[in-house]
Design an enzyme around this catalytic site. Structure first.
Site, short mmCIF file in Angstrom:
data_model
loop_
_atom_site.label_atom_id
_atom_site.label_comp_id
_atom_site.label_asym_id
_atom_site.label_seq_id
_atom_site.Cartn_x
_atom_site.Cartn_y
_atom_site.Cartn_z
N TYR A 100 32.72 35.17 28.93
CA TYR A 100 32.95 35.54 27.53
C TYR A 100 31.91 36.58 27.11
O TYR A 100 30.71 36.40 27.36
CB TYR A 100 32.85 34.32 26.62
CG TYR A 100 33.93 33.29 26.85
CD1 TYR A 100 35.28 33.61 26.69
CD2 TYR A 100 33.62 31.99 27.22
CE1 TYR A 100 36.27 32.67 26.90
CE2 TYR A 100 34.60 31.04 27.43
CZ TYR A 100 35.93 31.38 27.27
OH TYR A 100 36.91 30.44 27.47
N HIS A 219 48.91 33.23 32.15
CA HIS A 219 47.55 32.96 31.68
C HIS A 219 47.61 32.17 30.36
O HIS A 219 48.54 32.34 29.57
CB HIS A 219 46.81 34.29 31.46
CG HIS A 219 45.34 34.15 31.31
ND1 HIS A 219 44.75 33.87 30.09
CD2 HIS A 219 44.33 34.27 32.20
CE1 HIS A 219 43.44 33.81 30.25
NE2 HIS A 219 43.15 34.04 31.52
#
Length: 257
Positions: A100, A219
């Site tokens: 992230y 995903h």
């Protein structure tokens, strides 16, 4: 989670961006040193030792980015955290993309984040929703997947570092050789783990996993979860595949923190 700290006058100020030297990255010192210091499990050393020069080059390049003012995520000591699971104990390989890019979020495990991060990353919230629909496990209130990691789920990103605020910035840094070596070692095991490939980016690695049972779907990101991730029931299917190969199932529950 923002990157602020109180000033002398009570107003928040940006926290200083860490500056790293090559030696601040544990992999600069080689695979054996990383194992001796607890950064990776010992049985990964033969896998990574042939890549010591590559890892040193990555450390030097990251230090150069840092010297130029780039904020590097996550902290150097957790970049290879996924490899603290011994090679012999990996039962599932879950492939992510990169950490992230928000400061304070990445913790070295794909799809996971620091326990204090709120709201949950959106992809992870979708993972929790599918887990609930699949196995009836209530969504955790936190994004810490350490319990999965400790139970043999290798949460492996394809890039192990990122520039703050710039997702994908380190995809060409050289991490691919490291990740491919890890996958090759798992693929060669007598009893290979189950591979979980979410999205096209992960599915490009399928050819390196020809001996592993593979599960592939869309995903879990908000952009694609409704196109085949929701309803894929990956957690029960993984446990079925593990049972078929004589391995115990994964306990997918996450403890409250």
């Amino acid at each position: 989670m923002d990157n602020l700290q109180p000033s002398l006058f009570g107003d928040p100020e940006p926290a200083p961006i860490p500056r790293y030297e090559p030696g601040d990255f544990p992999f600069h010192h080689g695979a054996q040193s990383m194992a001796e210091r607890g950064f990776i499990a010992q049985d990964w050393v033969p896998v990574l030792q042939p890549l010591d020069d590559r890892l040193r080059a990555i450390a030097v390049e990251l230090a150069g980015h840092s010297a130029a003012g780039e904020q590097i995520l996550p902290e150097p000591h957790v970049m290879l955290r996924a490899l603290r699971i011994p090679l012999s104990q990996v039962r599932v390989v879950l492939i992510g993309q990169d950490p992230y890019p928000t400061p304070g979020h990445a913790n070295g495990l794909a799809f996971a984040a620091q326990a204090s991060v709120r709201p949950l990353p959106r992809s992870l919230a979708n993972i929790y929703k599918e887990l609930n629909d699949d196995l009836g496990i209530a969504p955790a209130a936190h994004p810490d997947l350490s319990a999965w990691h400790e139970r043999g789920v290798l949460l492996l990103n394809q890039s192990l570092s990122v520039q703050a605020g710039n997702a994908g910035a380190h995809q060409r840094l050289g991490w691919s050789a490291v990740v491919e070596a890890v996958i090759a070692a798992l693929n060669q095991r007598e009893n290979p783990p189950v591979a979980l490939l979410w999205g096209r980016h992960a599915q490009k690695l399928a050819g390196l996993m020809d001996r592993m049972p593979q599960l592939a779907s869309a995903h879990p990101s908000p952009l694609s979860a409704s196109r085949g991730f929701f309803g894929s029931r990956p957690f029960s299917e993984i446990n079925r595949r593990l049972s078929d190969s004589g391995q115990p199932p994964i306990d997918w529950s996450l403890p409250a923190l």
